[in-house]
Design a protein around this motif. Structure first.
Motif, mmCIF file in Angstrom:
data_model
loop_
_atom_site.group_PDB
_atom_site.id
_atom_site.type_symbol
_atom_site.label_atom_id
_atom_site.label_comp_id
_atom_site.label_asym_id
_atom_site.label_seq_id
_atom_site.Cartn_x
_atom_site.Cartn_y
_atom_site.Cartn_z
ATOM 1 N N GLN A 29 0.940 -1.313 -0.128
ATOM 2 C CA GLN A 29 0.032 0.113 0.121
ATOM 3 C C GLN A 29 0.708 1.362 0.568
ATOM 4 O O GLN A 29 0.531 1.933 -0.625
ATOM 5 C CB GLN A 29 -0.601 -0.289 0.952
ATOM 6 C CG GLN A 29 -2.046 1.336 1.286
ATOM 7 C CD GLN A 29 -2.724 0.671 -0.144
ATOM 8 O OE1 GLN A 29 -3.317 0.303 -0.887
ATOM 9 N NE2 GLN A 29 -2.804 2.539 -0.644
ATOM 10 N N ILE A 32 1.952 1.710 -3.540
ATOM 11 C CA ILE A 32 0.552 2.535 -4.826
ATOM 12 C C ILE A 32 0.846 3.949 -4.116
ATOM 13 O O ILE A 32 0.244 4.645 -4.612
ATOM 14 C CB ILE A 32 0.047 1.438 -4.239
ATOM 15 C CG1 ILE A 32 -0.220 0.158 -4.201
ATOM 16 C CG2 ILE A 32 -1.522 2.299 -5.018
ATOM 17 C CD1 ILE A 32 -0.230 -0.027 -5.738
ATOM 18 N N ASP A 33 0.777 4.010 -2.806
ATOM 19 C CA ASP A 33 0.283 5.354 -2.529
ATOM 20 C C ASP A 33 1.743 6.651 -3.122
ATOM 21 O O ASP A 33 1.551 7.419 -3.448
ATOM 22 C CB ASP A 33 0.230 5.881 -1.290
ATOM 23 C CG ASP A 33 -0.514 5.437 -0.434
ATOM 24 O OD1 ASP A 33 -1.306 4.836 -0.757
ATOM 25 O OD2 ASP A 33 -0.258 4.594 1.048
ATOM 26 N N GLU A 36 0.943 6.826 -6.742
ATOM 27 C CA GLU A 36 0.084 8.082 -6.755
ATOM 28 C C GLU A 36 0.317 8.992 -6.976
ATOM 29 O O GLU A 36 0.685 10.620 -7.292
ATOM 30 C CB GLU A 36 -0.855 7.863 -5.553
ATOM 31 C CG GLU A 36 -2.123 6.137 -5.897
ATOM 32 C CD GLU A 36 -2.981 6.524 -5.478
ATOM 33 O OE1 GLU A 36 -3.257 6.878 -4.378
ATOM 34 O OE2 GLU A 36 -3.634 5.004 -5.316
ATOM 35 N N ASP A 37 1.818 9.446 -5.709
ATOM 36 C CA ASP A 37 2.345 10.430 -5.864
ATOM 37 C C ASP A 37 3.221 11.441 -6.376
ATOM 38 O O ASP A 37 2.690 12.141 -6.708
ATOM 39 C CB ASP A 37 2.838 10.645 -3.983
ATOM 40 C CG ASP A 37 2.344 10.749 -2.398
ATOM 41 O OD1 ASP A 37 1.376 10.750 -2.688
ATOM 42 O OD2 ASP A 37 3.163 9.984 -1.466
ATOM 43 N N THR A 41 -2.590 7.645 -11.065
ATOM 44 C CA THR A 41 -3.828 6.909 -10.468
ATOM 45 C C THR A 41 -4.179 6.336 -9.906
ATOM 46 O O THR A 41 -3.299 4.813 -10.178
ATOM 47 C CB THR A 41 -4.977 7.380 -12.284
ATOM 48 O OG1 THR A 41 -4.933 5.816 -12.488
ATOM 49 C CG2 THR A 41 -5.045 8.715 -12.994
ATOM 50 N N HIS A 42 -4.742 5.963 -9.205
ATOM 51 C CA HIS A 42 -4.917 4.733 -8.454
ATOM 52 C C HIS A 42 -4.804 3.276 -9.408
ATOM 53 O O HIS A 42 -4.114 2.677 -8.729
ATOM 54 C CB HIS A 42 -6.011 4.677 -7.390
ATOM 55 C CG HIS A 42 -6.535 3.792 -6.365
ATOM 56 N ND1 HIS A 42 -5.152 3.355 -5.377
ATOM 57 C CD2 HIS A 42 -7.043 2.164 -6.537
ATOM 58 C CE1 HIS A 42 -5.682 2.289 -4.601
ATOM 59 N NE2 HIS A 42 -6.480 1.404 -5.602
ATOM 60 N N SER A 43 -5.598 2.924 -10.168
ATOM 61 C CA SER A 43 -6.062 2.315 -10.934
ATOM 62 C C SER A 43 -4.122 1.776 -12.000
ATOM 63 O O SER A 43 -3.545 0.952 -11.847
ATOM 64 C CB SER A 43 -6.580 2.121 -12.337
ATOM 65 O OG SER A 43 -7.889 2.460 -11.506
ATOM 66 N N ALA A 45 -1.518 3.619 -10.816
ATOM 67 C CA ALA A 45 -0.727 2.423 -9.971
ATOM 68 C C ALA A 45 -0.986 0.983 -9.587
ATOM 69 O O ALA A 45 0.442 0.496 -9.660
ATOM 70 C CB ALA A 45 -0.716 3.603 -8.525
ATOM 71 N N LEU A 46 -1.696 0.452 -9.243
ATOM 72 C CA LEU A 46 -2.484 -1.170 -9.571
ATOM 73 C C LEU A 46 -1.568 -1.629 -10.646
ATOM 74 O O LEU A 46 -0.843 -2.872 -10.360
ATOM 75 C CB LEU A 46 -3.364 -1.248 -9.103
ATOM 76 C CG LEU A 46 -4.021 -0.902 -8.033
ATOM 77 C CD1 LEU A 46 -5.869 -0.864 -7.491
ATOM 78 C CD2 LEU A 46 -3.696 -0.921 -6.660
#
Length: 331
Positions: A29, A32-33, A36-37, A41-43, A45-46
């Motif tokens: 996590q 992932i954060d 994003e930083d 985007t969240h997707s 990054a995943l």
């Protein structure tokens, strides 16, 4: 007999395993954060992180679909976005999976180098903009934009020249063509009247048709209703004004009666408006605060193939705006 040592060992192993899993989840996590930083985007990054875990061999979309809570139809466009951003590349085909495309994460070190280079380039550009345009931007911020007559359609110059000669300024100019049930050209302008008491911005809209709209009563009625709706949008111009009304009226301009709307707002709303708060003191009686206050007037002036729609703070300023129009149009 039950061996408590075995039970304790099982509990220990279970707890230890759970802790390891939790640590891994937390670390994932955090990554992932972090992604994003740096702009994903969240997707995105995943998907990029999943490809990182797949290493240099990469993986196919089906595997990503199984591993992630993202619909497969959405994975493809996100992968294309990541390719354009320089995070992912295509790596051939998976023969054992019906030649499905393989996607591989770009080395994160290279990605970060690219990001740093891009950011440095952006910073360099911003510094250059600050150096060359800062003074101009500050002037606009403090005084607003002033448009010169050579920047507008020549047909409008006679309407504005006398006003600009007397200290008015042209703040906004937009030219557009409308093709609806009527075919017409539109000029949307904002003038600044320096001698206005509160509302220095004055609206000047000109609609030019390819026939004599003044004689078309049905079309005029249609446009009058449309312009009345447009005038009601003035409510959003004055922040936090909740109650706004228009009073239909007529106005005499150089011996011509024209349709107009008197614009009024609830006096008690004045305290919420940055424009009118300073005049609230004259309304001390609470009962009067439930009444309406005239803030300006809008007129609709049809002349041959043109409709002029103007609004300003007072009748006096409206007449100043109309005078060059009548002089130009020969009325």
């Amino acid at each position: 007999m039950y061996n408590t040592n075995n039970l304790n060992l099982c509990v220990y192993i279970y707890t230890y395993t759970n802790n390891i899993i939790n640590i891994l989840v937390i670390k994932e996590q955090e990554i992932i954060d972090l992604l994003e930083d740096i702009g994903l985007t969240h997707s995105q990054a995943l998907i990029y992180f999943s490809l990182l875990k797949a290493g240099t061999k990469g993986t196919i979309v089906r595997e990503l679909d199984h591993a992630l809570d993202i619909n497969r139809t959405n994975i493809y466009p996100i992968l294309n976005e990541l390719i354009k951003l320089g995070y992912v590349k295509e790596g051939g085909q998976a023969i054992k999976s019906k030649n499905a495309k393989i996607f591989i994460a770009i080395d994160p070190g290279k990605v970060l180098d690219q990001l740093i280079e891009r950011k440095n380039s952006e910073i360099k550009k911003l510094l250059e903009i600050k150096k060359t345009h800062s003074n101009s931007l500050q002037t606009i911020f403090k005084k607003g934009v002033e448009i010169s007559l050579d920047e507008i359609d020549a047909n409008l110059i006679p309407y504005f020249q006398p006003l600009l000669n007397s200290g008015w300024t042209l703040q906004s100019y937009i030219e557009r063509k409308e093709v609806t049930m009527f075919n017409y050209q539109v000029y949307d302008c904002i003038l600044n009247a320096p001698h206005a008491n509160i509302l220095k911005d004055c609206s000047f809209h000109l609609f030019v048709f390819d026939y004599n709209i003044e004689k078309d009563k049905d079309a005029l009625r249609f446009f009058t209703q449309g312009l009345k709706r447009k005038t009601k949008e003035m409510k959003s111009y004055f922040y936090d004004i909740k109650q706004f009304q228009l009073i239909d009226d007529t106005m005499s301009l150089f011996d011509k009666q024209v349709h107009c709307f008197e614009m009024q707002i609830k006096i008690k709303d004045l305290e919420k408006s940055k424009y009118f708060a300073k005049i609230l003191k004259q309304f001390k009686d609470e009962e009067r605060k439930n009444q309406y206050y005239k803030i300006g007037k809008a007129i609709i002036l049809p002349l041959k193939e043109k409709i002029f729609y103007l609004w300003a703070e007072s009748d006096k300023i409206i007449k100043e705006m109309v005078a060059p129009i009548f002089m130009t149009e020969g009325n």
